[in-house]
Design a protein around this motif. Structure first.
Motif, PDB file in Angstrom:
ATOM      1  N   VAL A 195       0.842  -1.200   0.000  1.00 40.04           N
ATOM      2  CA  VAL A 195       0.000   0.000   0.000  1.00 40.04           C
ATOM      3  C   VAL A 195       0.879   1.253   0.000  1.00 40.04           C
ATOM      4  CG1 VAL A 195      -1.741   1.316   1.297  1.00 40.04           C
ATOM      5  CG2 VAL A 195      -1.949  -1.181   1.113  1.00 40.04           C
ATOM      6  N   ALA A 196       1.924   1.246   0.835  1.00 37.68           N
ATOM      7  CA  ALA A 196       2.836   2.402   0.904  1.00 37.68           C
ATOM      8  C   ALA A 196       3.534   2.615  -0.444  1.00 37.68           C
ATOM      9  CB  ALA A 196       3.874   2.193   2.005  1.00 37.68           C
ATOM     10  N   LEU A 197       3.914   1.523  -1.111  1.00 37.31           N
ATOM     11  CA  LEU A 197       4.572   1.615  -2.413  1.00 37.31           C
ATOM     12  C   LEU A 197       3.639   2.275  -3.432  1.00 37.31           C
ATOM     13  CD1 LEU A 197       6.962   0.962  -4.285  1.00 37.31           C
ATOM     14  CD2 LEU A 197       5.958  -1.298  -4.663  1.00 37.31           C
ATOM     15  N   CYS A 198       2.366   1.927  -3.369  1.00 33.17           N
ATOM     16  CA  CYS A 198       1.378   2.505  -4.275  1.00 33.17           C
ATOM     17  C   CYS A 198       1.290   4.025  -4.063  1.00 33.17           C
ATOM     18  CB  CYS A 198       0.024   1.843  -4.036  1.00 33.17           C
ATOM     19  SG  CYS A 198      -1.276   2.456  -5.111  1.00 33.17           S
ATOM     20  N   VAL A 199       1.342   4.465  -2.802  1.00 31.15           N
ATOM     21  CA  VAL A 199       1.309   5.904  -2.491  1.00 31.15           C
ATOM     22  C   VAL A 199       2.526   6.596  -3.116  1.00 31.15           C
ATOM     23  CG1 VAL A 199       1.347   7.653  -0.663  1.00 31.15           C
ATOM     24  CG2 VAL A 199       0.077   5.524  -0.308  1.00 31.15           C
ATOM     25  N   ILE A 256       2.347   9.866   3.715  1.00 34.05           N
ATOM     26  CA  ILE A 256       2.239   8.401   3.573  1.00 34.05           C
ATOM     27  C   ILE A 256       1.446   7.829   4.752  1.00 34.05           C
ATOM     28  CG2 ILE A 256       3.513   6.222   3.412  1.00 34.05           C
ATOM     29  CD1 ILE A 256       5.828   7.788   2.104  1.00 34.05           C
ATOM     30  N   TYR A 257       1.734   8.308   5.970  1.00 35.27           N
ATOM     31  CA  TYR A 257       0.967   7.857   7.141  1.00 35.27           C
ATOM     32  C   TYR A 257      -0.532   8.051   6.904  1.00 35.27           C
ATOM     33  CZ  TYR A 257       5.168   7.931  10.212  1.00 35.27           C
ATOM     34  OH  TYR A 257       6.379   7.701  10.804  1.00 35.27           O
ATOM     35  N   THR A 258      -0.883   9.251   6.442  1.00 31.11           N
ATOM     36  CA  THR A 258      -2.295   9.585   6.241  1.00 31.11           C
ATOM     37  C   THR A 258      -2.943   8.656   5.219  1.00 31.11           C
ATOM     38  OG1 THR A 258      -1.823  11.895   6.721  1.00 31.11           O
ATOM     39  CG2 THR A 258      -3.895  11.447   5.602  1.00 31.11           C
ATOM     40  N   ARG A 259      -2.269   8.485   4.078  1.00 32.21           N
ATOM     41  CA  ARG A 259      -2.849   7.657   3.012  1.00 32.21           C
ATOM     42  C   ARG A 259      -3.004   6.199   3.458  1.00 32.21           C
ATOM     43  NH1 ARG A 259      -3.394  12.244   1.591  1.00 32.21           N
ATOM     44  NH2 ARG A 259      -2.385  13.230  -0.189  1.00 32.21           N
ATOM     45  N   VAL A 260      -1.963   5.652   4.090  1.00 31.37           N
ATOM     46  CA  VAL A 260      -1.999   4.233   4.457  1.00 31.37           C
ATOM     47  C   VAL A 260      -3.070   3.976   5.516  1.00 31.37           C
ATOM     48  CG1 VAL A 260      -0.689   2.306   5.436  1.00 31.37           C
ATOM     49  CG2 VAL A 260       0.403   3.834   3.784  1.00 31.37           C
ATOM     50  N   ARG A 261      -3.163   4.864   6.501  1.00 30.43           N
ATOM     51  CA  ARG A 261      -4.186   4.605   7.532  1.00 30.43           C
ATOM     52  C   ARG A 261      -5.592   4.715   6.947  1.00 30.43           C
ATOM     53  NH1 ARG A 261      -6.440   9.252   9.291  1.00 30.43           N
ATOM     54  NH2 ARG A 261      -5.243  11.174   9.144  1.00 30.43           N
ATOM     55  N   LEU A 262      -5.763   5.615   5.958  1.00 30.73           N
ATOM     56  CA  LEU A 262      -7.078   5.734   5.318  1.00 30.73           C
ATOM     57  C   LEU A 262      -7.431   4.482   4.515  1.00 30.73           C
ATOM     58  CD1 LEU A 262      -7.183   9.456   4.123  1.00 30.73           C
ATOM     59  CD2 LEU A 262      -8.502   8.401   5.976  1.00 30.73           C
ATOM     60  N   ALA A 263      -6.409   3.806   3.986  1.00 30.35           N
ATOM     61  CA  ALA A 263      -6.648   2.554   3.256  1.00 30.35           C
ATOM     62  C   ALA A 263      -7.282   1.521   4.176  1.00 30.35           C
ATOM     63  CB  ALA A 263      -5.348   2.022   2.665  1.00 30.35           C
ATOM     64  N   TRP A 264      -7.000   1.638   5.471  1.00 29.59           N
ATOM     65  CA  TRP A 264      -7.597   0.734   6.465  1.00 29.59           C
ATOM     66  C   TRP A 264      -8.770   1.414   7.200  1.00 29.59           C
ATOM     67  CZ3 TRP A 264      -2.769  -0.842   4.957  1.00 29.59           C
ATOM     68  CH2 TRP A 264      -2.539  -2.220   4.876  1.00 29.59           C
ATOM     69  N   GLY A 265      -9.096   2.633   6.785  1.00 31.96           N
ATOM     70  CA  GLY A 265     -10.220   3.332   7.411  1.00 31.96           C
ATOM     71  C   GLY A 265      -9.956   3.771   8.841  1.00 31.96           C
ATOM     72  N   LEU A 266      -8.674   3.978   9.170  1.00 38.80           N
ATOM     73  CA  LEU A 266      -8.340   4.404  10.539  1.00 38.80           C
ATOM     74  C   LEU A 266      -8.376   5.925  10.641  1.00 38.80           C
ATOM     75  CD1 LEU A 266      -5.346   2.029  11.276  1.00 38.80           C
ATOM     76  CD2 LEU A 266      -7.663   1.813  12.134  1.00 38.80           C
ATOM     77  N   GLY A 267      -8.958   6.421  11.734  1.00 37.64           N
ATOM     78  CA  GLY A 267      -9.101   7.862  11.923  1.00 37.64           C
ATOM     79  C   GLY A 267      -7.794   8.583  12.207  1.00 37.64           C
TER      80      GLY A 267
END
Length: 204
Positions: free
Chosen positions: A52-56, A68-79
């Motif tokens: 997922v991070a590589l995709c970002v 990257i933190y923001t994008r990856v956590r959103l991929a898992w729906g984390l606030g």
């Protein structure tokens, strides 16, 4: 110097990775490893987090770690990204660096061999804070503004660069970052400064 003559040829609107694409990468990667529904916090999830991070990085590079933190956590729906989540993502980034799939550009991450030719302007969906804009991109704007308006004074240059990134006022953090960038460009021989303002250094 007027900025109203349309967008600069060296600028592009910020292209943000599609959250649906990240969710798809997460699902594909986890099902391929027989780990369907794996949580981001799960120690076993490292490879999935790395995918997922590589995709970002592939879409948004050069990109700072905070983004990257923001994008990856959103991929898992984390606030929000707590320490465990950040730690997981840090480990995934370290693994990608080791595998040569991504590289460091200053404090940002990018794909190997990618040249930063464009600075990216904010969009309705994505406005970045100064710490979220890679140094290489900020310096690109500063150099281009000086190229287009040789003799620009430092204060005007700061304001011009801030306006480019959509920052309405020069807060202390923005001023400090951009001032450091200008000093670095002067130290590296990219710009010169005199009473007449900042000038580009002509190449040989």
């Amino acid at each position: 110097m007027t900025v109203d003559s349309g967008p600069a040829p060296w600028s592009r609107p910020y292209q943000e990775v599609d959250p649906d694409l990240l969710a798809e990468v997460r699902d594909r990667s986890s099902s391929r490893r027989g780990m369907w529904g794996v949580e981001l916090q799960d120690p076993e999830a490292l490879d999935v987090v790395a995918d997922v991070a590589l995709c970002v990085v592939e879409v948004e590079g050069p990109v700072e770690k905070e983004v990257i933190y923001t994008r990856v956590r959103l991929a898992w729906g984390l606030g929000r990204a707590g320490q465990v989540v950040r730690d997981r993502i840090d480990r995934a980034l370290r693994r990608l660096l080791k595998q040569g799939k991504i590289v460091h550009v200053g404090t940002a991450y990018d794909r190997p061999g990618h040249e930063t030719e464009f600075a990216r302007t904010p969009t309705e969906r994505c406005a970045r804070r100064v710490a979220e804009v890679p140094v290489v991109e900020r310096q690109l704007v500063l150099r281009n503004v000086v190229d287009e308006g040789p003799g620009v004074q430092r204060e005007d240059l700061l304001r011009e660069a801030a306006r480019f990134f959509g920052w309405a006022r020069l807060g202390a953090d923005i001023r400090e970052a951009l001032t450091g960038d200008i000093d670095a460009l002067i130290a590296a021989g990219g710009l010169t400064e005199s009473d007449g303002g900042l000038m580009p250094v002509e190449g040989p």
